[in-house]
Design an enzyme around this catalytic site. Structure first.
Site, short mmCIF file in Angstrom:
data_model
loop_
_atom_site.label_atom_id
_atom_site.label_comp_id
_atom_site.label_asym_id
_atom_site.label_seq_id
_atom_site.Cartn_x
_atom_site.Cartn_y
_atom_site.Cartn_z
N ARG A 137 32.06 58.32 37.83
CA ARG A 137 32.70 57.98 39.10
C ARG A 137 31.80 57.08 39.93
NH1 ARG A 137 35.75 63.78 40.55
NH2 ARG A 137 37.50 63.40 39.10
N TYR B 41 41.18 55.00 36.85
CA TYR B 41 40.47 55.87 35.90
C TYR B 41 39.31 56.62 36.56
CZ TYR B 41 37.36 51.80 34.57
OH TYR B 41 36.50 50.73 34.51
N GLU B 42 38.82 57.62 35.82
CA GLU B 42 37.84 58.59 36.32
C GLU B 42 38.37 59.35 37.54
OE1 GLU B 42 35.65 59.33 34.37
OE2 GLU B 42 35.87 57.55 33.14
N GLY B 43 39.65 59.62 37.52
CA GLY B 43 40.32 60.30 38.63
C GLY B 43 40.88 59.29 39.58
N GLN C 239 40.57 61.55 44.07
CA GLN C 239 39.31 61.50 44.80
C GLN C 239 39.50 62.01 46.22
OE1 GLN C 239 36.56 60.66 43.08
NE2 GLN C 239 37.93 60.33 41.35
#
Length: 598
Positions: free
Chosen positions: A296, A439-441, A446
């Site tokens: 992240r 991506y990555e949440g 977030q």
């Protein structure tokens, strides 16, 4: 096509004049070799590599893309040669542990290098960065025997790594994953299942790829409480580090995407592939967050890299393009003026500049906190750094990637019709950065993480260390011209805290309150956080000017950009706050069946 130039002067300003990295390295155990001379030499060589080797492959990599055939993936022309030069330069092990072949330098040095790579070529940069995350995960959780088996080749750059999380039916809801891990008699596990959206999951840059995989043990509980973490190599690795046969890992296909076409996004199939458990049984998600949080922060840097490269391309064009006569003529002898003198073009350029330079400070500060969290000899300092990172990671990832889309859009807009045409490169910046908000949440995730899981769940205590920094800055003595901006920072902080208190109450009364407010709340946190760093920058610049600096133009530009940020961008928090305070009813009263027009 934008030609990336590493902004070394601004990098040095952020690191040394604002954030005090020289003193930071002196106080950090194990960082004794990170002298100013060595650090400057590393950045100079990093700039050359990024500008001369990686940046020229950005457009060609986008146009050619990765190719899949019979389970094998070939990267675009030039990518493999660039990766070989990357290894020859010793870059893979820059901040890795000495016992596994690394150079043992602070991880923040690698973060600065990664900024340059992201700005020069997002797609290419993902191959090494995923390996760095896999190395950190193995270092944190794998037994020593497995570290010795995998890490030396990964640190050298000869093997790469991935994170294998999601599956076609579950997306970000990893509690639904189905990949199975069955115990074998020799202590290994047979991994079976299919993972999607695996960046750099298959490619031709290395001899072996080490996958970090989430899977379920037999009789595991449902949901995220039943997930374990495994290391599964593409080619089986013996105890002595030698490679043997293929390990039941294959690439079923690659995705055809909107952007980052030079990086292979793969479907990876595991067919009774052998692997080792590296988390306690059913505790895989907590261990995987080592990789997730690292990624992240890396995505925040990717977003920032697109802000910087879009700004560079737009600025270069705006200085050279002659079009229309300005109200105050810059070139009265010409039929038109350079578009940089037009107010609306300046609005866009200054927005890019403010986010690029403020975002750099945010990412570097997070890197500094990572150094402290991993290496400080003081347990209280480590805990404080971890608490600040818990707060700032979703802010950095969410806010900077949202701003990267705005900045990249301005990059297209400044060039006008030329920005919409592929050969100028600005539309690629727009396409490539779009994934960073996903991506990555996703940034919605977030926002929920920041407001619900972090701030409200801790009753605000997770905010305390960073808020103390802001409050301390506001109480310090500052040059007179900076004082109005310090007042605005103080007011923005108070608004952030007021909204937090209000949401703490409304969340107890309305189940949708957190979800309805989270995104706007995240953006308010982002604007306020950047205001803190811009206040620091402005005070530093004003002080330097009061001492008759030889670099007056540089520092005056800092003050002008700070003024723009505080007068034009920070006030956005007011409208965002109105949205937060409007509650959830305006979102939730419309029945789902009424959204369409069928």
């Amino acid at each position: 096509m934008p030609e990336y130039k590493a902004p070394l002067r601004d990098i040095q300003f952020a690191l040394n004049e604002v954030l005090g990295f020289e003193q930071h390295y002196q106080n950090l155990p194990g960082a004794e070799e990170a002298t100013p001379e060595l650090v400057n030499a590393i950045f100079a060589e990093a700039a050359k590599f990024s500008e001369q080797v990686i940046s020229p492959l950005n457009r060609s990599g986008d146009e050619q893309g990765c190719q899949w055939q019979d389970g094998k993936v070939s990267t675009p022309d030039g990518f493999k040669s660039a990766y070989e030069q990357f290894i020859e330069g010793g870059w893979p092990g820059l901040s890795q542990q000495i016992e596994y072949g690394g150079q043992g330098l602070p991880s923040s040095l690698n973060a600065v290098f990664y900024e340059m790579l992201c700005s020069a070529n997002h797609s290419w940069s993902m191959y090494p960065s995923l390996t760095w995350g896999a190395i950190k995960t193995l270092t944190a959780h794998a037994p020593e025997e497995l570290k010795q088996r995998y890490l030396p080749k990964m640190v050298e750059g000869l093997w790469s790594g991935t994170m294998c999380l999601t599956e076609s039916h579950c997306g970000s809801d990893l509690g639904l994953l189905r990949t199975k891990a069955s115990p074998n008699t020799d202590g290994t596990y047979a991994i079976s299942g299919s993972k999607i959206f695996i960046s750099a999951g298959e490619h031709d840059l290395v001899d072996n790829i080490v996958h970090i995989v989430l899977a379920r043990l037999p009789d595991a509980p449902a949901g995220v409480k039943g997930i374990s973490l495994f290391v599964v190599p593409k080619i089986w690795v013996e105890a002595d580090g030698s490679t043997a046969q293929s390990n039941g890992v294959s690439c079923g296909s690659i995705e055809h995407k909107m952007g980052i076409n030079g990086n292979a996004t793969c479907v990876i199939n595991f067919d009774n592939a052998q692997g080792f458990l590296i988390s306690p049984p059913n505790k895989g998600m907590s261990c995987m967050f080592t990789f997730i949080n690292e990624s992240r922060l890396g995505v925040a840097q990717q977003g920032h890299g697109h802000i910087e490269s879009s700004f560079q391309g737009a600025l270069r064009y705006a200085r050279e393009r002659l079009q229309m006569r300005a109200p105050i003529r810059a070139l009265p002898e010409q039929a038109a003026d350079p578009i940089i003198v037009h107010p609306d073009v300046r609005r866009m350029l200054l927005t890019q500049k403010a986010f690029a330079e403020g975002g750099r400070l945010l990412t570097y500060y997070c890197a500094q906190l990572m150094d402290i969290a991993h290496a400080s000899a003081d347990a209280k300092q480590r805990q404080r750094a971890e608490t600040e990172l818990a707060l700032l990671t979703p802010i950095a990832k969410g806010f900077l990637t949202e701003m990267s889309m705005e900045a990249a859009s301005y990059g297209v807009q400044v060039l006008g019709g030329h920005g919409f045409i592929r050969e100028w490169g600005m539309e690629q910046e727009y396409r490539d950065t779009r994934i960073t908000a996903i991506y990555e949440g996703t940034n919605g995730i977030q926002a929920l993480d920041l407001l619900g899981r972090k701030i409200l769940a801790s009753k605000g205590s997770v905010m305390a260390p960073f808020i103390e920094h802001i409050q301390a800055l506001c109480k310090q003595q500052h040059p007179e011209q900076v004082l109005p901006w310090i007042k605005q920072l103080s007011d923005a902080l108070e608004l952030w805290l007021e909204l937090t208190r209000e949401l703490g109450v409304s969340a107890q009364q309305d189940a949708n309150a957190v979800g309805a407010a989270a995104y706007d709340y995240l953006m308010i946190a982002g604007y306020t956080t950047l205001a803190y760093f811009w206040a620091q920058s402005a005070s530093t610049a004003a002080t330097a000017l009061s001492h008759d600096s030889d670099d007056a133009d540089f520092y005056q530009a800092k003050l002008s950009t700070a003024r723009f940020y505080f007068e034009r961008l920070l006030p956005r928090t007011l409208s965002l706050a109105a949205g937060v305070r409007s509650g959830s009813e305006n979102l939730m009263t419309l029945p789902a069946e009424f959204f369409g027009r069928d």
